[in-house]
Design a protein around this motif. Sequence first.
Motif, PDB file in Angstrom:
ATOM      1  N   TYR A   1       0.813  -1.229   0.000  1.00 33.36           N
ATOM      2  CA  TYR A   1       0.000   0.000   0.000  1.00 33.36           C
ATOM      3  C   TYR A   1       0.844   1.276   0.000  1.00 33.36           C
ATOM      4  N   LYS A   2       2.167   1.141   0.082  1.00 34.44           N
ATOM      5  CA  LYS A   2       3.016   2.328   0.135  1.00 34.44           C
ATOM      6  C   LYS A   2       2.889   3.155  -1.147  1.00 34.44           C
ATOM      7  N   ARG A   3       2.703   2.481  -2.284  1.00 32.58           N
ATOM      8  CA  ARG A   3       2.619   3.196  -3.567  1.00 32.58           C
ATOM      9  C   ARG A   3       1.327   4.002  -3.697  1.00 32.58           C
ATOM     10  N   VAL A   4       0.337   3.743  -2.825  1.00 32.43           N
ATOM     11  CA  VAL A   4      -0.924   4.492  -2.914  1.00 32.43           C
ATOM     12  C   VAL A   4      -1.113   5.423  -1.710  1.00 32.43           C
ATOM     13  N   GLY A   5       0.003   5.886  -1.154  1.00 31.10           N
ATOM     14  CA  GLY A   5      -0.078   6.950  -0.159  1.00 31.10           C
ATOM     15  C   GLY A   5      -0.206   6.548   1.290  1.00 31.10           C
ATOM     16  N   VAL A   6      -0.093   5.260   1.615  1.00 29.03           N
ATOM     17  CA  VAL A   6      -0.083   4.843   3.022  1.00 29.03           C
ATOM     18  C   VAL A   6       1.343   5.061   3.545  1.00 29.03           C
ATOM     19  N   ILE A   7       1.496   5.950   4.523  1.00 31.66           N
ATOM     20  CA  ILE A   7       2.829   6.367   4.972  1.00 31.66           C
ATOM     21  C   ILE A   7       3.091   5.931   6.417  1.00 31.66           C
ATOM     22  N   SER A   8       4.362   6.056   6.814  1.00 31.49           N
ATOM     23  CA  SER A   8       4.740   5.674   8.186  1.00 31.49           C
ATOM     24  C   SER A   8       5.201   6.893   8.987  1.00 31.49           C
ATOM     25  N   THR A   9       4.763   8.086   8.581  1.00 28.64           N
ATOM     26  CA  THR A   9       5.116   9.312   9.309  1.00 28.64           C
ATOM     27  C   THR A   9       4.141   9.502  10.464  1.00 28.64           C
ATOM     28  N   PRO A  10       4.630   9.464  11.713  1.00 23.79           N
ATOM     29  CA  PRO A  10       3.697   9.547  12.847  1.00 23.79           C
ATOM     30  C   PRO A  10       3.271  10.985  13.141  1.00 23.79           C
ATOM     31  N   ASP A  11       2.134  11.107  13.815  1.00 26.00           N
ATOM     32  CA  ASP A  11       1.790  12.363  14.476  1.00 26.00           C
ATOM     33  C   ASP A  11       2.474  12.323  15.825  1.00 26.00           C
ATOM     34  N   ILE A  12       2.995  13.461  16.265  1.00 28.78           N
ATOM     35  CA  ILE A  12       3.660  13.505  17.572  1.00 28.78           C
ATOM     36  C   ILE A  12       3.011  14.586  18.421  1.00 28.78           C
ATOM     37  N   ARG A  13       2.577  14.198  19.600  1.00 29.59           N
ATOM     38  CA  ARG A  13       2.005  15.162  20.539  1.00 29.59           C
ATOM     39  C   ARG A  13       2.808  15.158  21.831  1.00 29.59           C
ATOM     40  N   ARG A  14       2.925  16.340  22.408  1.00 33.44           N
ATOM     41  CA  ARG A  14       3.702  16.489  23.638  1.00 33.44           C
ATOM     42  C   ARG A  14       2.783  16.987  24.740  1.00 33.44           C
ATOM     43  N   CYS A  15       2.983  16.493  25.955  1.00 37.89           N
ATOM     44  CA  CYS A  15       2.138  16.924  27.077  1.00 37.89           C
ATOM     45  C   CYS A  15       2.970  16.920  28.352  1.00 37.89           C
ATOM     46  N   GLN A  16       2.942  18.027  29.078  1.00 38.91           N
ATOM     47  CA  GLN A  16       3.641  18.098  30.366  1.00 38.91           C
ATOM     48  C   GLN A  16       2.743  17.515  31.445  1.00 38.91           C
ATOM     49  N   LEU A  17       3.266  16.549  32.174  1.00 36.34           N
ATOM     50  CA  LEU A  17       2.489  15.937  33.254  1.00 36.34           C
ATOM     51  C   LEU A  17       2.416  16.873  34.456  1.00 36.34           C
ATOM     52  N   THR A  18       1.309  16.779  35.190  1.00 35.40           N
ATOM     53  CA  THR A  18       1.112  17.601  36.376  1.00 35.40           C
ATOM     54  C   THR A  18       0.693  16.709  37.542  1.00 35.40           C
ATOM     55  N   PRO A  19       0.754  17.227  38.779  1.00 34.22           N
ATOM     56  CA  PRO A  19       0.302  16.432  39.934  1.00 34.22           C
ATOM     57  C   PRO A  19      -1.182  16.072  39.860  1.00 34.22           C
ATOM     58  N   ASN A  20      -1.941  16.742  38.978  1.00 31.31           N
ATOM     59  CA  ASN A  20      -3.372  16.432  38.827  1.00 31.31           C
ATOM     60  C   ASN A  20      -3.633  15.242  37.901  1.00 31.31           C
ATOM     61  N   ASP A  21      -2.585  14.733  37.248  1.00 29.54           N
ATOM     62  CA  ASP A  21      -2.768  13.638  36.296  1.00 29.54           C
ATOM     63  C   ASP A  21      -2.799  12.297  37.027  1.00 29.54           C
ATOM     64  N   ARG A  22      -3.764  11.468  36.637  1.00 24.61           N
ATOM     65  CA  ARG A  22      -3.982  10.197  37.355  1.00 24.61           C
ATOM     66  C   ARG A  22      -3.408   9.010  36.596  1.00 24.61           C
ATOM     67  N   PHE A  23      -3.740   8.900  35.308  1.00 22.61           N
ATOM     68  CA  PHE A  23      -3.238   7.767  34.524  1.00 22.61           C
ATOM     69  C   PHE A  23      -3.352   8.059  33.029  1.00 22.61           C
ATOM     70  N   ILE A  24      -2.669   7.227  32.240  1.00 17.67           N
ATOM     71  CA  ILE A  24      -2.765   7.274  30.780  1.00 17.67           C
ATOM     72  C   ILE A  24      -3.163   5.886  30.294  1.00 17.67           C
ATOM     73  N   ILE A  25      -4.137   5.857  29.368  1.00 19.67           N
ATOM     74  CA  ILE A  25      -4.537   4.591  28.727  1.00 19.67           C
ATOM     75  C   ILE A  25      -3.910   4.556  27.342  1.00 19.67           C
ATOM     76  N   LEU A  26      -3.236   3.453  27.033  1.00 17.51           N
ATOM     77  CA  LEU A  26      -2.798   3.172  25.654  1.00 17.51           C
ATOM     78  C   LEU A  26      -3.571   1.929  25.233  1.00 17.51           C
ATOM     79  N   ALA A  27      -4.288   1.997  24.120  1.00 23.92           N
ATOM     80  CA  ALA A  27      -5.091   0.832  23.735  1.00 23.92           C
ATOM     81  C   ALA A  27      -5.327   0.795  22.229  1.00 23.92           C
ATOM     82  N   CYS A  28      -5.538  -0.407  21.728  1.00 25.24           N
ATOM     83  CA  CYS A  28      -5.848  -0.577  20.308  1.00 25.24           C
ATOM     84  C   CYS A  28      -7.327  -0.255  20.072  1.00 25.24           C
ATOM     85  N   ASP A  29      -7.739  -0.226  18.814  1.00 26.62           N
ATOM     86  CA  ASP A  29      -9.113   0.185  18.493  1.00 26.62           C
ATOM     87  C   ASP A  29     -10.149  -0.824  18.977  1.00 26.62           C
TER      88      ASP A  29
END
Length: 272
Positions: A181-209
């Motif tokens: 599928y690479k020839r039809v525009g499916v790429i491996s360039t990720p989106d990158i987001r940054r977040c500063q953690l604070t004492p108010n943060d409880r947890f992060i969920i990472l999960a598949c669809d």
Amino acid sequence: MQDAHILLPDMNTCLSSLPTTVSRLAYFAVFDGHGGARASRFAAEHLHHTLALKFPKETENLDKLVKKCLMDTFRQTDEDFLKKASSQKPVWKDGSTATCMLVVDDMVYVANLGDSRAVLCRMEEETLGGERKCVTLALSKEHNPTIYEERMRIQRAGGTVREGRVLGVLEVSRSLGDGQYKRVGVISTPDIRRCQLTPNDRFIILACDGLFKVFSAEEAVKYLLNVLQDGSADGQTEDEGQYETACQKLANEAVRRGCADNVTVILVSISF
């Protein structure tokens, strides 16, 4: 089962040296494979090693260098897997989503491809009634071919989107692997987001669809908060596996709700 995951609460051991201003690194990732489990397993086994090799040695412009390091790591992992896949007979056609979380001291970077997600639970300041309200923050961006920018890229590359899928087959518009599928525009360039953690943060969920087909992000966070609260009421401390229990219950509930997909959930507790 085509999912893979990895937990490295202490990634310092993978690096020969850290920049002087960085005291700790942690890495967590979920990979949801399709067409087989080889791409997801390859990413789970190799991506963090490439990341460790490319991690910046200097402290100046660290934020910019970490983002570049993640970009380069995803590209390299994709190239390495495609090289291995194309050398097989028959050629491997596996692909995988990737949602990777790198914690650099109190800064979280999430790099993702596809539709696995990262979600942060942040407790707002106490209200007049004394109750703290929970806010759900998205730390990743989904890539599917129905999104305008993604569809335009695929069509410009000569591909088509039918029934919400690339060429009527592939559900995601960015992934690792998927050489055909690479020839039809499916790429491996990720989106990158940054977040500063604070004492108010409880947890992060990472999960598949698989989880998010039957839970909204807000529902998943509220479900976990209720389980954690019940655990506290039962006298179970976090050290006794309260988070592990909550994580297991969430995954089981997704299956009970009729999710017909693999379900992988990582729950990362945050404490200052």
